[in-house]
Design a protein around this motif. Structure first.
Motif, PDB file in Angstrom:
ATOM      1  N   ILE A  87       7.517   0.545  50.916  1.00  0.00           N
ATOM      2  CA  ILE A  87       7.318  -0.839  51.672  1.00  0.00           C
ATOM      3  C   ILE A  87       6.118  -1.381  51.537  1.00  0.00           C
ATOM      4  O   ILE A  87       5.920  -2.429  52.012  1.00  0.00           O
ATOM      5  CB  ILE A  87       7.813  -0.608  53.009  1.00  0.00           C
ATOM      6  N   THR A  88       5.010  -1.000  50.782  1.00  0.00           N
ATOM      7  CA  THR A  88       3.794  -1.416  50.521  1.00  0.00           C
ATOM      8  C   THR A  88       3.162  -0.904  49.156  1.00  0.00           C
ATOM      9  O   THR A  88       3.862   0.322  48.721  1.00  0.00           O
ATOM     10  CB  THR A  88       2.554  -1.028  51.562  1.00  0.00           C
ATOM     11  N   PRO A  89       2.627  -1.672  48.439  1.00  0.00           N
ATOM     12  CA  PRO A  89       1.852  -0.893  47.580  1.00  0.00           C
ATOM     13  C   PRO A  89       1.040   0.235  47.711  1.00  0.00           C
ATOM     14  O   PRO A  89       0.670   0.138  48.823  1.00  0.00           O
ATOM     15  CB  PRO A  89       1.112  -2.265  46.732  1.00  0.00           C
ATOM     16  N   VAL A  90       0.815   1.121  46.638  1.00  0.00           N
ATOM     17  CA  VAL A  90       0.198   2.236  46.996  1.00  0.00           C
ATOM     18  C   VAL A  90      -1.163   2.238  47.564  1.00  0.00           C
ATOM     19  O   VAL A  90      -1.957   1.475  46.949  1.00  0.00           O
ATOM     20  CB  VAL A  90       0.018   3.093  45.690  1.00  0.00           C
ATOM     21  N   GLY A  91      -1.183   2.617  48.669  1.00  0.00           N
ATOM     22  CA  GLY A  91      -2.643   2.831  49.340  1.00  0.00           C
ATOM     23  C   GLY A  91      -3.095   1.631  50.143  1.00  0.00           C
ATOM     24  O   GLY A  91      -4.119   1.434  50.759  1.00  0.00           O
ATOM     25  N   GLU A 150      17.136  10.545  39.660  1.00  0.00           N
ATOM     26  CA  GLU A 150      18.417  11.348  39.191  1.00  0.00           C
ATOM     27  C   GLU A 150      18.796  12.038  40.599  1.00  0.00           C
ATOM     28  O   GLU A 150      20.096  12.166  40.628  1.00  0.00           O
ATOM     29  CB  GLU A 150      18.070  12.505  38.152  1.00  0.00           C
ATOM     30  N   VAL A 151      17.820  12.221  41.530  1.00  0.00           N
ATOM     31  CA  VAL A 151      18.494  12.757  42.720  1.00  0.00           C
ATOM     32  C   VAL A 151      18.973  11.696  43.789  1.00  0.00           C
ATOM     33  O   VAL A 151      19.885  12.173  44.794  1.00  0.00           O
ATOM     34  CB  VAL A 151      17.601  13.580  43.858  1.00  0.00           C
ATOM     35  N   ALA A 152      18.962  10.445  43.616  1.00  0.00           N
ATOM     36  CA  ALA A 152      19.167   9.458  44.603  1.00  0.00           C
ATOM     37  C   ALA A 152      20.677   8.814  44.249  1.00  0.00           C
ATOM     38  O   ALA A 152      21.250   9.119  43.047  1.00  0.00           O
ATOM     39  CB  ALA A 152      18.260   8.108  44.281  1.00  0.00           C
ATOM     40  N   ASP A 153      21.427   8.497  45.338  1.00  0.00           N
ATOM     41  CA  ASP A 153      22.583   7.991  44.952  1.00  0.00           C
ATOM     42  C   ASP A 153      22.624   6.384  44.309  1.00  0.00           C
ATOM     43  O   ASP A 153      23.759   6.092  43.846  1.00  0.00           O
ATOM     44  CB  ASP A 153      23.440   7.468  46.368  1.00  0.00           C
ATOM     45  N   ALA A 154      21.423   5.741  44.554  1.00  0.00           N
ATOM     46  CA  ALA A 154      21.303   4.317  43.954  1.00  0.00           C
ATOM     47  C   ALA A 154      19.877   4.093  43.596  1.00  0.00           C
ATOM     48  O   ALA A 154      19.037   4.876  44.145  1.00  0.00           O
ATOM     49  CB  ALA A 154      21.931   3.335  44.791  1.00  0.00           C
ATOM     50  N   VAL A 155      19.570   3.077  42.967  1.00  0.00           N
ATOM     51  CA  VAL A 155      18.311   2.742  42.457  1.00  0.00           C
ATOM     52  C   VAL A 155      18.177   1.261  42.775  1.00  0.00           C
ATOM     53  O   VAL A 155      18.823   0.569  42.530  1.00  0.00           O
ATOM     54  CB  VAL A 155      17.923   3.126  41.106  1.00  0.00           C
ATOM     55  N   THR A 156      17.172   0.965  43.489  1.00  0.00           N
ATOM     56  CA  THR A 156      16.920  -0.369  43.793  1.00  0.00           C
ATOM     57  C   THR A 156      15.789  -1.120  42.879  1.00  0.00           C
ATOM     58  O   THR A 156      15.281  -0.603  41.900  1.00  0.00           O
ATOM     59  CB  THR A 156      16.540  -0.553  45.217  1.00  0.00           C
ATOM     60  N   GLY A 157      15.211  -2.208  43.235  1.00  0.00           N
ATOM     61  CA  GLY A 157      14.033  -2.893  42.471  1.00  0.00           C
ATOM     62  C   GLY A 157      12.857  -2.119  42.906  1.00  0.00           C
ATOM     63  O   GLY A 157      12.720  -1.152  43.731  1.00  0.00           O
ATOM     64  N   THR A 158      11.878  -2.691  42.155  1.00  0.00           N
ATOM     65  CA  THR A 158      10.496  -1.863  42.251  1.00  0.00           C
ATOM     66  C   THR A 158       9.901  -2.458  43.510  1.00  0.00           C
ATOM     67  O   THR A 158      10.293  -3.386  44.290  1.00  0.00           O
ATOM     68  CB  THR A 158       9.573  -2.331  41.357  1.00  0.00           C
ATOM     69  N   VAL A 159       8.613  -1.927  43.952  1.00  0.00           N
ATOM     70  CA  VAL A 159       8.017  -2.427  45.366  1.00  0.00           C
ATOM     71  C   VAL A 159       7.598  -3.767  45.194  1.00  0.00           C
ATOM     72  O   VAL A 159       7.588  -4.434  45.952  1.00  0.00           O
ATOM     73  CB  VAL A 159       6.915  -1.386  45.519  1.00  0.00           C
ATOM     74  N   LEU A 160       7.270  -3.957  43.784  1.00  0.00           N
ATOM     75  CA  LEU A 160       6.800  -5.605  43.514  1.00  0.00           C
ATOM     76  C   LEU A 160       7.886  -6.577  43.533  1.00  0.00           C
ATOM     77  O   LEU A 160       7.570  -7.789  43.743  1.00  0.00           O
ATOM     78  CB  LEU A 160       5.989  -5.639  42.224  1.00  0.00           C
ATOM     79  N   ASP A 161       9.094  -5.853  43.752  1.00  0.00           N
ATOM     80  CA  ASP A 161      10.267  -6.734  43.622  1.00  0.00           C
ATOM     81  C   ASP A 161      11.065  -6.805  44.990  1.00  0.00           C
ATOM     82  O   ASP A 161      11.998  -7.317  45.263  1.00  0.00           O
ATOM     83  CB  ASP A 161      11.295  -6.450  42.450  1.00  0.00           C
ATOM     84  N   ASP A 162      10.416  -6.217  45.853  1.00  0.00           N
ATOM     85  CA  ASP A 162      10.724  -5.940  47.358  1.00  0.00           C
ATOM     86  C   ASP A 162      12.130  -5.306  47.405  1.00  0.00           C
ATOM     87  O   ASP A 162      13.078  -5.609  48.084  1.00  0.00           O
ATOM     88  CB  ASP A 162      10.926  -7.380  48.261  1.00  0.00           C
ATOM     89  N   GLY A 163      12.302  -4.322  46.510  1.00  0.00           N
ATOM     90  CA  GLY A 163      13.185  -3.348  46.381  1.00  0.00           C
ATOM     91  C   GLY A 163      13.870  -2.898  47.683  1.00  0.00           C
ATOM     92  O   GLY A 163      15.198  -2.739  47.828  1.00  0.00           O
ATOM     93  N   ALA A 164      12.869  -2.468  48.587  1.00  0.00           N
ATOM     94  CA  ALA A 164      13.453  -2.164  49.936  1.00  0.00           C
ATOM     95  C   ALA A 164      14.193  -3.069  50.747  1.00  0.00           C
ATOM     96  O   ALA A 164      15.302  -2.913  51.380  1.00  0.00           O
ATOM     97  CB  ALA A 164      12.199  -1.619  50.762  1.00  0.00           C
ATOM     98  N   ALA A 165      13.746  -4.262  50.764  1.00  0.00           N
ATOM     99  CA  ALA A 165      14.405  -5.297  51.424  1.00  0.00           C
ATOM    100  C   ALA A 165      15.886  -5.591  50.611  1.00  0.00           C
ATOM    101  O   ALA A 165      16.914  -5.880  51.535  1.00  0.00           O
ATOM    102  CB  ALA A 165      13.618  -6.667  51.180  1.00  0.00           C
TER     103      ALA A 165
END
Length: 264
Positions: free
Chosen positions: A16-20, A240-255
């Protein structure tokens, strides 16, 4: 009827944020707000110390929930602003082993809600809160919920290779994929284990859980969730352990994930 998660676990750095950083992107902040407005229990589940977590909780305005810090070792009530659970370990045996394995490594033990005691100098911005350099004897004699180690001048890949097949006594260890950084927490303490206890206490069914993360310390959390989502920049082993993959943090993947369930 469309399925909506009732318990949502969100990593912070790289999710939800860039690292650090402390800036949550507007789209991510809005998506989290919509989830809360729909009655979801949103939990920040992070490797950060409490000191590093509190600004994100305040930025998001989260209340009536729990922040799980230090990879599950520290729980913080976001309403009372009090630590409600803390597990500690003796860092001495692990630090002794790591000093022999990793020349030039520097170490810090967390003082919950305050900062860190450090043996060796960390780069500016590495540690949250107050930092006090102490002799080796004081560091290893201080029980802690979280110990961090940086292998100065090396890469994350070099650290991961050196730690391959290495077992440390009485701790849970995870390597960071962005920096040559190792985090130690008490034995058996992971984000996933902590979230399972919280889920049970809240009475949320197992099938109503969602987790989003990007690092090796998120693997147990992604496996715990009924629907675990890895960020787009996460290492292959995490995806590989996830059920799905979203966008990157820069692409607002969590949103992108949250908007699927709670609308935009």
């Amino acid at each position: 009827m469309t399925w909506r998660p009732r318990l949502i676990a969100l990593d912070i750095d790289g999710t939800i944020t860039p690292v650090g950083r402390e800036d949550v992107a507007p789209a991510v902040r809005a998506a989290i707000g919509r989830a809360v407005d729909h009655g979801a229990h949103v939990v920040l589940s992070t490797g950060r110390s409490l000191v590093g977590t509190r600004p994100i909780v305040d930025d998001l305005g989260l209340r009536g929930t729990t922040a799980i810090c230090s990879n599950g070792a520290v729980w913080w009530d976001t309403t009372t602003r009090e630590v409600i659970r803390k597990v500690e370990f003796d860092p001495g045996p692990s630090v002794e082993r790591l000093r022999a394995l990793l020349p030039d490594a520097v170490f810090a033990v967390e003082l919950t809600g305050v900062g860190n005691l450090a043996f060796g100098r960390f780069p500016d911005g590495d540690l949250w809160g107050e930092v006090r350099e102490v002799p080796y004897e004081e560091l290893v004699a201080t029980p802690t919920s979280r110990l961090v180690m940086r292998w100065v001048g090396r890469t994350p890949e070099e650290l991961a290779l050196r730690m391959l097949d290495i077992e440390l006594p009485g701790v849970t260890a995870s390597c960071d994929h962005n920096e040559p950084w190792l985090t130690l927490t008490p034995p058996g303490v992971t984000k996933g284990a902590a979230l399972e206890v919280l889920r049970s206490e809240l009475g949320v069914p197992e099938q109503d859980t969602l987790a989003i993360g990007d690092g090796s310390n998120d693997v147990a959390m992604l496996r715990w969730a009924a629907h675990g989502v890895a960020m787009g920049q996460a290492p292959v082993a995490v995806q590989e352990v996830a059920d799905a993959v979203t966008g990157t943090v820069l692409d607002d993947g969590a949103a992108i994930v949250l908007d699927r369930y709670f609308g935009a």
